[in-house]
Design a protein around this motif. Structure first.
Motif, PDB file in Angstrom:
ATOM      1  N   ILE A  77       5.304  10.339   4.789  1.00 18.12           N
ATOM      2  CA  ILE A  77       5.460   9.625   6.051  1.00 18.12           C
ATOM      3  C   ILE A  77       6.566  10.280   6.860  1.00 18.12           C
ATOM      4  O   ILE A  77       7.636  10.600   6.335  1.00 18.12           O
ATOM      5  CB  ILE A  77       5.793   8.135   5.811  1.00 18.12           C
ATOM      6  N   LYS A  78       6.309  10.479   8.153  1.00 19.55           N
ATOM      7  CA  LYS A  78       7.294  11.055   9.062  1.00 19.55           C
ATOM      8  C   LYS A  78       7.390  10.183  10.316  1.00 19.55           C
ATOM      9  O   LYS A  78       6.396   9.615  10.745  1.00 19.55           O
ATOM     10  CB  LYS A  78       6.904  12.483   9.459  1.00 19.55           C
ATOM     11  N   GLY A  79       8.576  10.106  10.887  1.00 16.69           N
ATOM     12  CA  GLY A  79       8.739   9.384  12.139  1.00 16.69           C
ATOM     13  C   GLY A  79       9.360   8.015  12.003  1.00 16.69           C
ATOM     14  O   GLY A  79       9.367   7.225  12.953  1.00 16.69           O
ATOM     15  N   LEU A  80       9.916   7.691  10.828  1.00 17.69           N
ATOM     16  CA  LEU A  80      10.605   6.419  10.639  1.00 17.69           C
ATOM     17  C   LEU A  80      11.979   6.459  11.301  1.00 17.69           C
ATOM     18  O   LEU A  80      12.579   7.526  11.451  1.00 17.69           O
ATOM     19  CB  LEU A  80      10.768   6.121   9.148  1.00 17.69           C
ATOM     20  N   ASN A  81      12.471   5.305  11.687  1.00 11.75           N
ATOM     21  CA  ASN A  81      13.851   5.207  12.147  1.00 11.75           C
ATOM     22  C   ASN A  81      14.732   5.154  10.899  1.00 11.75           C
ATOM     23  O   ASN A  81      14.785   4.136  10.209  1.00 11.75           O
ATOM     24  CB  ASN A  81      14.049   3.957  13.005  1.00 11.75           C
ATOM     25  N   TYR A  82      15.387   6.245  10.627  1.00  7.14           N
ATOM     26  CA  TYR A  82      16.131   6.390   9.371  1.00  7.14           C
ATOM     27  C   TYR A  82      17.173   5.294   9.185  1.00  7.14           C
ATOM     28  O   TYR A  82      17.220   4.635   8.131  1.00  7.14           O
ATOM     29  CB  TYR A  82      16.795   7.769   9.344  1.00  7.14           C
ATOM     30  N   ASP A  83      18.016   5.077  10.182  1.00  7.39           N
ATOM     31  CA  ASP A  83      19.096   4.110  10.033  1.00  7.39           C
ATOM     32  C   ASP A  83      18.558   2.694   9.829  1.00  7.39           C
ATOM     33  O   ASP A  83      19.041   1.964   8.956  1.00  7.39           O
ATOM     34  CB  ASP A  83      20.018   4.146  11.253  1.00  7.39           C
ATOM     35  N   ARG A  84      17.579   2.295  10.609  1.00  3.05           N
ATOM     36  CA  ARG A  84      17.078   0.920  10.529  1.00  3.05           C
ATOM     37  C   ARG A  84      16.339   0.669   9.224  1.00  3.05           C
ATOM     38  O   ARG A  84      16.511  -0.375   8.588  1.00  3.05           O
ATOM     39  CB  ARG A  84      16.177   0.617  11.730  1.00  3.05           C
ATOM     40  N   PHE A  85      15.516   1.630   8.809  1.00  2.00           N
ATOM     41  CA  PHE A  85      14.739   1.427   7.589  1.00  2.00           C
ATOM     42  C   PHE A  85      15.628   1.510   6.349  1.00  2.00           C
ATOM     43  O   PHE A  85      15.513   0.692   5.429  1.00  2.00           O
ATOM     44  CB  PHE A  85      13.602   2.440   7.504  1.00  2.00           C
ATOM     45  N   LYS A  86      16.537   2.469   6.333  1.00  2.00           N
ATOM     46  CA  LYS A  86      17.400   2.597   5.156  1.00  2.00           C
ATOM     47  C   LYS A  86      18.381   1.435   5.074  1.00  2.00           C
ATOM     48  O   LYS A  86      18.664   0.930   3.971  1.00  2.00           O
ATOM     49  CB  LYS A  86      18.147   3.928   5.169  1.00  2.00           C
ATOM     50  N   CYS A  87      18.912   0.975   6.204  1.00  2.00           N
ATOM     51  CA  CYS A  87      19.806  -0.186   6.168  1.00  2.00           C
ATOM     52  C   CYS A  87      19.065  -1.412   5.647  1.00  2.00           C
ATOM     53  O   CYS A  87      19.660  -2.241   4.938  1.00  2.00           O
ATOM     54  CB  CYS A  87      20.383  -0.459   7.558  1.00  2.00           C
ATOM     55  N   THR A 115       0.807  -1.226   0.000  1.00  2.00           N
ATOM     56  CA  THR A 115       0.000   0.000   0.000  1.00  2.00           C
ATOM     57  C   THR A 115       0.837   1.272   0.000  1.00  2.00           C
ATOM     58  O   THR A 115       0.313   2.353  -0.294  1.00  2.00           O
ATOM     59  CB  THR A 115      -0.923   0.040   1.233  1.00  2.00           C
ATOM     60  N   GLY A 116       2.129   1.148   0.331  1.00  2.00           N
ATOM     61  CA  GLY A 116       2.968   2.332   0.423  1.00  2.00           C
ATOM     62  C   GLY A 116       2.719   3.143   1.678  1.00  2.00           C
ATOM     63  O   GLY A 116       3.153   4.291   1.790  1.00  2.00           O
ATOM     64  N   LYS A 117       2.036   2.553   2.661  1.00  8.12           N
ATOM     65  CA  LYS A 117       1.707   3.260   3.896  1.00  8.12           C
ATOM     66  C   LYS A 117       2.423   2.627   5.087  1.00  8.12           C
ATOM     67  O   LYS A 117       2.839   1.472   5.041  1.00  8.12           O
ATOM     68  CB  LYS A 117       0.196   3.230   4.135  1.00  8.12           C
ATOM     69  N   SER A 118       2.541   3.409   6.148  1.00  9.86           N
ATOM     70  CA  SER A 118       3.121   2.895   7.371  1.00  9.86           C
ATOM     71  C   SER A 118       2.076   2.092   8.141  1.00  9.86           C
ATOM     72  O   SER A 118       0.895   2.447   8.191  1.00  9.86           O
ATOM     73  CB  SER A 118       3.638   4.039   8.244  1.00  9.86           C
ATOM     74  N   LYS A 119       2.521   0.992   8.756  1.00 12.35           N
ATOM     75  CA  LYS A 119       1.654   0.175   9.597  1.00 12.35           C
ATOM     76  C   LYS A 119       1.755   0.574  11.069  1.00 12.35           C
ATOM     77  O   LYS A 119       1.022   0.059  11.898  1.00 12.35           O
ATOM     78  CB  LYS A 119       2.018  -1.307   9.442  1.00 12.35           C
ATOM     79  N   ASP A 120       2.655   1.492  11.361  1.00 11.03           N
ATOM     80  CA  ASP A 120       2.885   1.947  12.732  1.00 11.03           C
ATOM     81  C   ASP A 120       2.010   3.169  13.004  1.00 11.03           C
ATOM     82  O   ASP A 120       2.187   4.217  12.393  1.00 11.03           O
ATOM     83  CB  ASP A 120       4.367   2.290  12.910  1.00 11.03           C
ATOM     84  N   LYS A 121       1.073   3.041  13.927  1.00 10.36           N
ATOM     85  CA  LYS A 121       0.139   4.136  14.205  1.00 10.36           C
ATOM     86  C   LYS A 121       0.822   5.344  14.833  1.00 10.36           C
ATOM     87  O   LYS A 121       0.261   6.438  14.835  1.00 10.36           O
ATOM     88  CB  LYS A 121      -0.982   3.628  15.114  1.00 10.36           C
ATOM     89  N   SER A 122       2.020   5.140  15.369  1.00 10.37           N
ATOM     90  CA  SER A 122       2.743   6.271  15.962  1.00 10.37           C
ATOM     91  C   SER A 122       3.452   7.109  14.910  1.00 10.37           C
ATOM     92  O   SER A 122       3.952   8.195  15.199  1.00 10.37           O
ATOM     93  CB  SER A 122       3.765   5.769  16.988  1.00 10.37           C
ATOM     94  N   VAL A 123       3.485   6.598  13.676  1.00 10.23           N
ATOM     95  CA  VAL A 123       4.130   7.316  12.579  1.00 10.23           C
ATOM     96  C   VAL A 123       3.113   8.208  11.880  1.00 10.23           C
ATOM     97  O   VAL A 123       2.026   7.773  11.519  1.00 10.23           O
ATOM     98  CB  VAL A 123       4.756   6.320  11.566  1.00 10.23           C
ATOM     99  N   PHE A 124       3.471   9.472  11.689  1.00  5.06           N
ATOM    100  CA  PHE A 124       2.580  10.438  11.042  1.00  5.06           C
ATOM    101  C   PHE A 124       2.617  10.262   9.525  1.00  5.06           C
ATOM    102  O   PHE A 124       3.687  10.128   8.931  1.00  5.06           O
ATOM    103  CB  PHE A 124       3.016  11.857  11.410  1.00  5.06           C
TER     104      PHE A 124
END
Length: 248
Positions: free
Chosen positions: A104-114, A85-94
């Motif tokens: 989408i805002k609020g991702l953990n940059y290092d973990r997601f990009k790695c 869907t291209g959407k975040s499944k984490d409700k804490s993410v805006f």
């Protein structure tokens, strides 16, 4: 044998998935089989030729510690992002969903990009025929170091972004395919990896070439923000045909 990630001589695991297994979950049929297509047939949504029981994997490339290191990135990605869907499944993410894009805002940059980088890196180090066309060249080593350290670098160090496609001619076909590579008009090499309804793109850095206009607004940035562009039906078909090297 030496682990491909840490470089140390260790006992290596017998089964490492090149493309993360959790990404295939929605593609299994009732018999827990995948549907494998020839490139031409996949554009038509038919022509099944094989029914493998899992995605592609390879043995003797990672030690257990490095396998777990990549698994931690996979676990995070599986919980925070839905590639269908291209959407975040984490409700804490805006996130904001519009007709043209999803912000989408609020991702953990290092973990997601790695995690995203690891998909291309694993394809590049693989000896499987399916991934023979993926070769990161000297960038393979630089990306290895990023993944090993769990630090994704700056935003424009191997920038990654995600498109949302709607299949061929609007048929909404979801599939997974090995990465392809092409050169842009600005001289960059871009690796594209279709995952379900998403296309993950990796720009290989070249400091001598300018990035396309507006690109910095859409890539995953160090603040944990990404803007996912929704492709039109026509552009989806054009990009997927180019990826599969089809002249339709």
């Amino acid at each position: 044998m030496n682990c491909k990630l840490c470089g140390e001589q260790k006992t290596l695991v017998k089964k490492s998935h090149i493309i993360s297994e959790f990404l295939f979950e929605s593609l299994y049929d009732a018999d827990r089989k995948l549907r494998e297509f020839e490139p031409f047939s996949i554009s038509k949504g038919k022509g099944r030729i094989k029914r493998p029981s899992s995605g592609k994997y390879e043995g003797n490339i990672l030690c257990e510690i490095c396998e777990n290191r990549i698994s931690s990135f996979e676990t995070y990605a599986s919980k925070v992002f839905d590639f269908s869907t291209g959407k975040s499944k984490d409700k804490s993410v805006f996130q904001i969903d519009t007709k043209e894009w999803i912000a989408i805002k609020g991702l953990n940059y290092d973990r997601f990009k790695c995690f995203l980088l690891s998909l291309f890196w694993r394809a590049s180090i693989s000896s499987l025929n399916e991934f023979a066309g993926t070769n990161l060249g000297p960038h393979e080593e630089e990306i290895r170091r990023l993944i090993l350290g769990g630090f994704a670098g700056k935003t424009m160090d191997y920038p990654t972004y995600i498109y949302l496609h709607n299949g061929f001619n609007g048929n909404n076909l979801q599939f997974i395919s090995p990465p392809s590579v092409h050169k842009t008009q600005t001289g960059h090499l871009v690796y594209n990896l279709p995952i379900l309804s998403s296309i993950i793109s990796l720009y290989v850095n070249s400091r001598n070439h300018p990035y396309p206009y507006g690109m910095k607004e859409t890539v995953l940035n160090s603040q944990g923000e990404i803007k996912i562009v929704k492709l039109t039906k026509e552009l989806s078909t054009q990009i997927l045909n180019k990826h599969l090297k089809l002249n339709l």
